[in-house]
Design an enzyme around this catalytic site. Sequence first.
Site, PDB file in Angstrom:
ATOM      1  N   GLY A   1       0.832  -1.198   0.000  1.00 32.88           N
ATOM      2  CA  GLY A   1       0.000   0.000   0.000  1.00 32.88           C
ATOM      3  C   GLY A   1       0.865   1.246   0.000  1.00 32.88           C
TER       4      GLY A   1
ATOM      5  CD  GLN B   1       3.534   5.822   2.534  1.00 34.11           C
ATOM      6  OE1 GLN B   1       2.526   5.308   2.057  1.00 34.11           O
ATOM      7  NE2 GLN B   1       4.528   5.100   3.029  1.00 34.11           N
TER       8      GLN B   1
ATOM      9  CB  CYS C   1       5.453   1.997   7.181  1.00 36.90           C
ATOM     10  SG  CYS C   1       5.007   3.546   6.384  1.00 36.90           S
ATOM     11  CG  LEU C   2       6.656   0.883   0.995  1.00 36.63           C
ATOM     12  CD1 LEU C   2       6.059   1.220  -0.366  1.00 36.63           C
ATOM     13  CD2 LEU C   2       7.769  -0.144   0.846  1.00 36.63           C
TER      14      LEU C   2
ATOM     15  CG  HIS D   1      -0.442   1.370   7.270  1.00 36.57           C
ATOM     16  ND1 HIS D   1       0.510   0.892   8.152  1.00 36.57           N
ATOM     17  CD2 HIS D   1       0.226   2.172   6.390  1.00 36.57           C
ATOM     18  CE1 HIS D   1       1.698   1.393   7.804  1.00 36.57           C
ATOM     19  NE2 HIS D   1       1.552   2.160   6.745  1.00 36.57           N
ATOM     20  CD  GLU D   2      -1.074   2.589   2.818  1.00 38.25           C
ATOM     21  OE1 GLU D   2      -0.506   3.689   2.784  1.00 38.25           O
ATOM     22  OE2 GLU D   2      -0.451   1.524   3.005  1.00 38.25           O
TER      23      GLU D   2
ATOM     24  CG  HIS E   1       0.799   6.851   5.451  1.00 39.31           C
ATOM     25  ND1 HIS E   1       1.979   7.270   6.002  1.00 39.31           N
ATOM     26  CD2 HIS E   1       0.945   5.521   5.247  1.00 39.31           C
ATOM     27  CE1 HIS E   1       2.803   6.241   6.127  1.00 39.31           C
ATOM     28  NE2 HIS E   1       2.195   5.163   5.675  1.00 39.31           N
TER      29      HIS E   1
HETATM   30 NI    NI Z   1       2.918   3.195   5.583  1.00 39.71          NI
END
Ligand code: NI
Length: 163
Positions: free
Chosen positions: A46, A51, A93-94, A135-136, A139
């Site tokens: 995701g 991000q 998480c990226l 989660h997204e 963000h």
């Molecule tokens: Ni993330």
Amino acid sequence: MSIMKILKYPDPRLRTVAEVVTKFDKSLDNLSKDMLETMYAENGIGLAATQVDFHIRLVVIDISEERDEPLIFVNPIVKVLDNKSLVPCEEGCLSIPGASVEVTRPDKIQLNWLDVKGNEHEDNPQGLLAVCIQHEIDHLQGKLLVDYLSPLKRARLKSKATK
Ligand code: NI
């Protein structure tokens, strides 16, 4: 299409609260495609626009094994249907490479969103998809996995990330 640069914790831009999308044009379509390509290149499941330093309410997800089921959510809204059915999950998480944080989230949710053309959709995702979308959406609110840690653990992770 192109691969975008992903902001890394503790970059303050990750704390920006995203704006509601009101224009459903070619640039929204292009951005969602670039975000999908970036997510696939980084082996993520995701990615939120926040991000990649675009502060609009846009999220891409693919939780399939074959990496061939891209999902795009514009202006996603989650409504918790049962706040007693909580499920813990180890999340990565990226934007925080190497981190794994257990977060407990509601499993029974209703999700409303728009596609890139502005059409309305509704579903009741469960399991990994429900975790991922929450989660997204965090963000998009400027919220990160580290916010679920104790202050001590968060300080340790931050010093590691800034080394
Ligand atoms: Ni993330």
